[in-house]
Design an enzyme around this catalytic site. Sequence first.
Site, PDB file in Angstrom:
ATOM      1  N   CYS A  10       0.863  -1.185   0.000  1.00 28.13           N
ATOM      2  CA  CYS A  10       0.000   0.000   0.000  1.00 28.13           C
ATOM      3  C   CYS A  10       0.898   1.234   0.000  1.00 28.13           C
ATOM      4  O   CYS A  10       2.116   1.122  -0.131  1.00 28.13           O
ATOM      5  CB  CYS A  10      -1.002  -0.009   1.150  1.00 28.13           C
ATOM      6  N   CYS A  82      -4.407  -0.368  -2.259  1.00 27.73           N
ATOM      7  CA  CYS A  82      -4.968   0.966  -2.497  1.00 27.73           C
ATOM      8  C   CYS A  82      -4.653   1.363  -3.934  1.00 27.73           C
ATOM      9  O   CYS A  82      -3.742   0.812  -4.553  1.00 27.73           O
ATOM     10  CB  CYS A  82      -4.403   1.985  -1.506  1.00 27.73           C
ATOM     11  N   CYS A  89       2.840   0.626  -8.576  1.00 24.14           N
ATOM     12  CA  CYS A  89       3.562  -0.619  -8.312  1.00 24.14           C
ATOM     13  C   CYS A  89       4.665  -0.774  -9.354  1.00 24.14           C
ATOM     14  O   CYS A  89       4.432  -0.559 -10.543  1.00 24.14           O
ATOM     15  CB  CYS A  89       2.604  -1.809  -8.377  1.00 24.14           C
TER      16      CYS A  89
END
Length: 131
Positions: A10, A82, A89
């Site tokens: 996250c 999230c 990412c």
Amino acid sequence: MEKKTLYFICTGNSCRSQMAEGWGKHILGDTWNVYSAGIETHGVNPKAIEAMREVGIDISHHTSDLIDQDILNNSDLVVTLCSDADNNCPILPPNVKKEHWGFDDPAGKAWSEFQRVRDEIGHAIEQFKLR
């Protein structure tokens, strides 16, 4: 049989991913190595620690960590929790599967939000175990 690796990510590795790591180790620990990290580090939120303690899971020893490329590249599954983590990412090798499980950020909200998000994450991991 060798354990698989599950990596929860996250934004700040403060609330959601910390609770997911705690639940993951509790529910999946016999078959998965479970880790968590953040795009940034915000420190483990004391309310996340308390929320997990309320269900008998101790995450007080957890640290808020940045994404570790070795863990990331050797994971079997990366789960973003999230939209910020989902969108930011890092690129994953083709052997690493990625899923997005979105949860509200309880940081700065009422205690009941921590409990709700904690329970939602726990339920999602229970459902994952059944796959």
